[in-house]
Design an enzyme around this catalytic site. Sequence first.
Site, short mmCIF file in Angstrom:
data_model
loop_
_atom_site.label_atom_id
_atom_site.label_comp_id
_atom_site.label_asym_id
_atom_site.label_seq_id
_atom_site.Cartn_x
_atom_site.Cartn_y
_atom_site.Cartn_z
N HIS A 68 12.69 -41.74 13.78
CA HIS A 68 13.69 -41.54 12.72
C HIS A 68 15.10 -41.24 13.26
CE1 HIS A 68 10.73 -41.72 9.57
NE2 HIS A 68 10.02 -40.74 10.11
N HIS A 176 5.28 -36.17 16.47
CA HIS A 176 5.26 -37.26 15.47
C HIS A 176 4.16 -37.11 14.43
CE1 HIS A 176 5.75 -41.21 13.62
NE2 HIS A 176 4.48 -41.48 13.86
N HIS A 178 2.73 -34.31 13.47
CA HIS A 178 3.04 -33.10 12.67
C HIS A 178 1.85 -32.15 12.49
CE1 HIS A 178 6.93 -34.74 10.57
NE2 HIS A 178 6.84 -35.13 11.83
FE LIG Z 1 8.27 -36.46 12.82
FE LIG Z 2 8.20 -39.61 14.15
#
Ligand SMILES: [Fe+2]
Ligand SMILES: [Fe+2]
Length: 268
Positions: A68, A176, A178
């Site tokens: 992101h 990534h 989480h």
């Molecule tokens: Fe993330």
């Molecule tokens: Fe990510």
Amino acid sequence: MRILFLGDIVGPPGVDLVRTALPGLRAREEIDCVVANAENASAGSGMTPRTYRQLRQAGIDLVTMGDHIYKKLEIVSVLEEDAHICKPANFPPEAPGRRFVLMQLASGVSVAAFCLLGRTYMRPVDCPFKAADAVLAELADKAKIIVVDIHAEATADKYLLAHHLKGRVTAVLGTHTHVPTADEHIMPGGTAFQCDVGMCGPYDSILGRRIDRVLFTTTTFVPSAFDVATGDPRLAGAVVDVDEGTGQATAIRRIMVDDKAASHLPKP
Ligand SMILES: [Fe+2]
Ligand SMILES: [Fe+2]
């Protein structure tokens, strides 16, 4: 020396908790350097220059990013000018940002960090193994202490990269997905590893997003705004003890701080 690595900082709940808890956590845990993935810091996707400054002021020394990275385009100028934030090292050379970050601590010790994107269930990117080799060649005479953020979807991608890098870097730490994993350990050659250190964000959520929205869209196929959730913010990461002489990790432990625990931290 001791490094704290924080997983994906997600939205205002993650940023606010980092700002309130990190100074006290740094003091309590006697942390010398903080590395954090901040790809979701602003509104859950990307990061603005303002949020970047807030996180740095809170005590984050080096910032890694992920898929992101460019969602808030204003960050491009920071990526081009600031020496404490990097893009994924397996992005093309034309992508804005540096491939690694390097800083000298007050003690004189140099610490480097870089991030890599996985290739399974993610947008195709350059080979993370070759990109890691190229960065390590460049860091050879610059830093013994090297933290690698493997930002990947598949656990196997993260394990493969860790085995590729074991004995060559201080730590390979996953982001990534989480959700923290319970597999932290020291690999042969003194490389600390954890498949996912977890996110710094609202845990009453689907990976940081509102449960009702994600559930609605998943069950009806009707799109909705996956706003950042608010409940149960927690700061998650890994604390890695490092032998400064060799750059090898000697210990790794998971860390998780919720609102209640944050209220008991020392006020530096
Ligand atoms: Fe993330
Ligand atoms: Fe990510």
